[in-house]
Design a protein around this motif. Sequence first.
Motif, short mmCIF file in Angstrom:
data_model
loop_
_atom_site.label_atom_id
_atom_site.label_comp_id
_atom_site.label_asym_id
_atom_site.label_seq_id
_atom_site.Cartn_x
_atom_site.Cartn_y
_atom_site.Cartn_z
N ARG A 1 2.87 -12.03 0.06
CA ARG A 1 2.54 -11.46 1.35
C ARG A 1 3.78 -10.79 1.84
O ARG A 1 3.80 -9.69 2.54
N ASP A 2 5.17 -11.06 1.19
CA ASP A 2 6.25 -10.08 1.73
C ASP A 2 6.16 -8.83 1.19
O ASP A 2 6.62 -7.87 1.75
N GLN B 1 3.53 -7.47 0.32
CA GLN B 1 2.19 -6.47 1.06
C GLN B 1 2.72 -6.16 2.35
O GLN B 1 2.33 -5.09 2.81
N ARG B 2 3.60 -6.86 3.03
CA ARG B 2 3.84 -6.32 4.38
C ARG B 2 4.78 -5.14 4.21
O ARG B 2 4.63 -3.96 5.07
N LEU B 3 5.65 -5.03 3.26
CA LEU B 3 6.49 -3.88 2.95
C LEU B 3 5.62 -2.87 2.55
O LEU B 3 5.96 -1.49 3.13
N MET C 1 2.79 -1.93 3.56
CA MET C 1 2.02 -1.48 4.62
C MET C 1 2.87 -1.15 5.76
O MET C 1 2.45 -0.41 6.62
N ALA C 2 4.11 -1.19 5.81
CA ALA C 2 5.03 -0.78 6.86
C ALA C 2 4.98 0.64 6.89
O ALA C 2 5.37 1.53 6.01
N ASN D 1 -1.16 3.33 7.22
CA ASN D 1 -2.45 2.65 7.52
C ASN D 1 -2.97 2.02 6.40
O ASN D 1 -3.83 1.13 6.36
N PRO E 1 -2.23 1.09 1.93
CA PRO E 1 -0.98 1.05 1.09
C PRO E 1 -1.10 2.06 -0.15
O PRO E 1 -2.34 2.57 -0.22
#
Length: 459
Positions: free
Chosen positions: A387-388, A390-392, A394-395, A398, A400
């Motif tokens: 998850r960490d 994935q968040r990076l 998408m930062a 819109n 990835p």
Amino acid sequence: MTATHAQPHERAKASAVRDVLALVLLPVPMVAVALSGVMSGSFAGGGTRRWFGGRGESQRADAQAAKDAAAAAFYELDTAQRDLRISIETITAVDSSPGARRTVDDFAALGRRIDEVSQLYITAVDAHDLDRDDLDPSVASQARTELNRAKDELVRVKGDLDRFAAGLGPLLDKAETQLARLAPAVERARQALLSASNALDSVRGSGLRAEDLAARLAALAPELTMLNQGAGRHGVAETLQRADRVMRDAEAVRAEAERLPERAAEIDKRLVSLRTRAQALTNRAGTVDPVLSELRRRFSAACWQDLQPVPDQAANSVRQAEEKLREAAKAREEQRWPDATALLSTVRALLNSTDEAVSAAGDRLQRLNAVSKDPQHEIDRTRFAIRDAQRLAMAGRNTPDPRHARPLDDAVARLDRAVTGLEGRHPDYWHFLMETEAVRRTAARVVDQIREDRGAHHG
């Protein structure tokens, strides 16, 4: 005495002075030849020479002046050639480059030209006796012409020689610099040899044989002999290289000799330390069998099969280490320092691999115990890493980047399969741990790639 009678006498005195000056300016071999002529003219008959007044005497004086000027030009050219020859010899003693060889050839060509114009001058001097009583004015005029021509040639070649000398600057500076280095370099080499010899004597006095160092020092003796023979025999460049090589080799011997007592002490210390470690590993290796027994009792075969050879491998490695330790101790006793050092390095490598193998069995049991009691902790830890990442990914976006999204999607699927694999009566917990580790490595690799890409974009 009337003025009319005094004039020929004064002119005779002036002519005699000019003859003496010409003798001073002439090179030594020519001085001897010319001096015999002056002496014979001065003392044969003592003042019986007849002098011609008027135009005849003026022609004689002009011819004598031309002779003096030519003698001066000859002397200057000869002196310049001698001085330049020293410079050429300095260059050739140091430099064997193509440029230096061309310079020598050019100087030889100049030397041939100097010989030609010098012979022209000598021929002109020998052809006319300006001290003859019956010297004809026309002969005096011809002598003056020939002597002036000889002087002009001498001056012209002297100019060529001066220009040639001016162009030698870089080569001569380089040669003189190397010559200036020669004596200090040789002296440094001698002092380095003396220091090495003294250091070796000191070490031997403490009971260490240092035979290899003594052999290395003895091998430098022929080099010292050639240094003492000098650059005249072996050349400046070769002597400089030899001096530098001798100094480096001698300093290496000195440094190793001075360090030898410390090196012996280090080897003694390592022998004791590695013996102690080998004994400890022998005891630890005995714990592997009980660990394997528990692994076999509680977990599926896939969790411990690769550890089956560890007890035998550990015992064998320790035996090899102990054998190498005995060889190292013998090498130390015989003062074979390089052999002792190499053997101790082998012992250390054997003990390290044994330590890792023995530790791996205990670590395996500990990790399997933990995951069998609470597999959810390992699952949560791995999902958090995904998850960490994935968040990076998408930062600020819109959607990835596929280069980041694809490996993360694969990692999610791989984790799900690992979790599913835990279902059943005898789950392969070791496989599960290997899979979760692989998933976390994938997530970490994606994070590094994202940061690298963004760093390059901002840069």
